[in-house]
Scaffold this motif. Structure first.
Motif, PDB file in Angstrom:
ATOM      1  N   UNK A 105       0.843  -1.088  -0.089  1.00  0.00           N
ATOM      2  CA  UNK A 105      -0.184   0.209   0.344  1.00  0.00           C
ATOM      3  C   UNK A 105       0.840   1.143   0.126  1.00  0.00           C
ATOM      4  N   UNK A 106       1.690   1.314   0.948  1.00  0.00           N
ATOM      5  CA  UNK A 106       3.080   2.639   0.512  1.00  0.00           C
ATOM      6  C   UNK A 106       3.975   2.357  -0.284  1.00  0.00           C
ATOM      7  N   UNK A 107       4.364   1.740  -0.881  1.00  0.00           N
ATOM      8  CA  UNK A 107       4.477   1.538  -2.701  1.00  0.00           C
ATOM      9  C   UNK A 107       3.040   2.071  -3.339  1.00  0.00           C
ATOM     10  N   UNK A 108       2.324   2.171  -3.856  1.00  0.00           N
ATOM     11  CA  UNK A 108       1.114   2.240  -4.139  1.00  0.00           C
ATOM     12  C   UNK A 108       1.431   4.063  -4.559  1.00  0.00           C
ATOM     13  N   UNK A 109       1.519   4.261  -3.196  1.00  0.00           N
ATOM     14  CA  UNK A 109       1.153   5.619  -2.344  1.00  0.00           C
ATOM     15  C   UNK A 109       2.546   6.597  -3.051  1.00  0.00           C
ATOM     16  N   UNK A 110       3.727   5.566  -2.775  1.00  0.00           N
ATOM     17  CA  UNK A 110       4.998   6.353  -3.680  1.00  0.00           C
ATOM     18  C   UNK A 110       4.630   6.667  -5.011  1.00  0.00           C
ATOM     19  N   UNK A 111       3.983   5.414  -5.564  1.00  0.00           N
ATOM     20  CA  UNK A 111       4.251   6.154  -6.747  1.00  0.00           C
ATOM     21  C   UNK A 111       3.652   6.653  -7.459  1.00  0.00           C
ATOM     22  N   UNK A 112       1.814   7.048  -6.286  1.00  0.00           N
ATOM     23  CA  UNK A 112       1.231   7.900  -6.583  1.00  0.00           C
ATOM     24  C   UNK A 112       2.010   9.343  -6.747  1.00  0.00           C
TER      25      UNK A 112
END
Length: 414
Positions: A32-39
């Motif tokens: 989830x945090x990886x996806x937020x970093x990508x965002x």
């Protein structure tokens, strides 16, 4: 000098900052945090595109060039710092990536800003392709087919940040998102902002008044390149790997497409565009091979029926709902969304069935769609999907015909 920031603008800025920082206190998974970093990285990239489009009317196909070169520069910087043992924290590497992109823009910018409009777009397209094609030849910097790898945990621990977890990576990304938002807020109402808008509307008049349109465009390109550089360096920090694919035309095209679709000249518009972009590339692409078809059709629909972008549509609707407080308008919008959902489900079912046939599945095979098993060889399935799509589209047309006059009337009163 900037004018005093109005209270509503300060409230929106505070809400945006709270939204960016909120995930840090939530019990999210590493994915989830990886996806937020990508965002966060996508937000900075789309903001750099939207800055040029809304301020100066410049369509840039070279933003992936700035972001990709900054990503490589960040990877080399991290490897050099780790090998030399310098006490420099990797959390500051994105700043180096942003400044590296500015340096690149100082070289390529004067070439691209000689003219605006189509000339600028074509020059940035040519420069982007030039760098992408040169990448396999310059293996010392680009690392060949394997790209350049790095280790974000090899740096100095700074303020308790060892970057071992994706939560910390997102924390660093969130800090640079807030930096980008502050930069955007600081640019509003400045002399550069006003001149850029004037150059967009009438460059000849600006030139007659004593300013140089080319110089104004270049200054805005430098700001945009800095934001794109932050985006690329954050991607390196998250993935610990950068390859020549980050320089490709597809990256620039996708950023420009979602920027125009969302209307990303503002922080909230860029956030909407980044959410759509990451959702398409990470979520939609994982469940459907036809995701690029859906993105293309959606973009065409937005250009035809909402040329101001989705954020502009949502802003106008919210303004009308607050001003009129009309319950019939709410029910009409809800009915329009429901009919649109029916049409989308039917149309996407047909597309997925066609893709299944294209893959030469057996007649007796079953396609699982929306958690429902659909036999490929059944005529009822095909007819049902077609009826659902046509019925939803027809109902959408009827609801819109009844709703459009009211929206135009309310807009005219405003």
């Amino acid at each position: 000098m900037n004018a005093a920031v109005p209270a509503p603008a300060r409230g929106r800025a505070a809400l945006f900052s709270l939204l960016v920082a909120l995930p840090l206190v939530l019990p999210l998974s590493s994915a989830g945090f990886s996806l937020l970093s990508q965002l966060a990285s996508a937000w900075l990239l789309l903001l750099s595109v939207g800055l040029l489009v809304t301020r100066a009317g410049l369509l840039s196909f070279g933003q992936a060039m700035y972001a990709g070169l900054a990503a490589y520069a960040a990877a080399h910087a991290m490897n050099t710092i780790a090998a030399s043992g310098w006490p420099l924290p990797f959390a500051l590497v994105p700043l180096y990536g942003g400044m590296f992109a500015v340096a690149v823009a100082l070289v390529f910018g004067p070439i691209s800003v000689r003219r605006g409009g189509l000339s600028f777009a074509m020059i940035t397209l040519g420069l982007g392709l030039l760098v992408a094609l040169a990448a396999p030849m310059l293996q010392g910097f680009f690392g060949g087919e394997g790209g350049v790898s790095t280790d974000r945990t090899a740096g100095t621990v700074w303020l308790g940040l060892d970057l071992l977890s994706q939560r910390q990576v997102y924390g660093v990304s969130a800090a640079y998102v807030l930096l980008g938002a502050a930069l955007l807020r600081g640019l509003d109402g400045t002399r550069l902002d006003l001149l850029a808008r004037a150059v967009r509307d009438n460059p000849l008049r600006v030139a007659v008044s004593g300013a140089t349109p080319r110089r104004v465009r270049l200054q805005l390109v430098l700001v945009s390149a800095f934001l794109a550089g932050l985006s690329g360096a954050l991607q390196t920090l998250r993935l610990e790997q950068v390859s020549a694919g980050s320089l490709g035309l597809q990256q620039s095209s996708m950023a420009l497409l979602f920027s125009l679709a969302a209307g990303s000249g503002t922080a909230w518009g860029a956030l909407l565009g980044a959410g759509l972009m990451v959702g398409s590339e990470s979520v939609l692409a994982s469940v459907s091979q036809a995701w690029m078809l859906y993105v293309s059709l959606g973009f065409l629909a937005i250009v035809i029926w909402a040329p101001q972008g989705l954020s502009g549509v949502l802003r106008d609707l919210a303004h009308q709902l607050r001003a009129r407080r009309n319950p019939d308008l709410l029910w009409g919008l809800a009915a329009l969304l429901l009919c649109s959902a029916l049409a989308i489900i039917g149309a996407s079912s047909l597309v997925e069935l066609l893709y299944a046939v294209r893959q030469q599945l057996l007649v007796g095979s079953t396609l699982r769609l929306y958690d429902v098993p659909l036999p490929i060889g059944s005529a009822d399935v095909w007819v049902g999907a077609a009826l659902l799509a046509s019925t939803g589209a027809g109902l959408c047309a009827l609801v819109w015909r009844a709703l459009a006059p009211q929206l135009r009337r309310d807009g005219a009163r405003e």
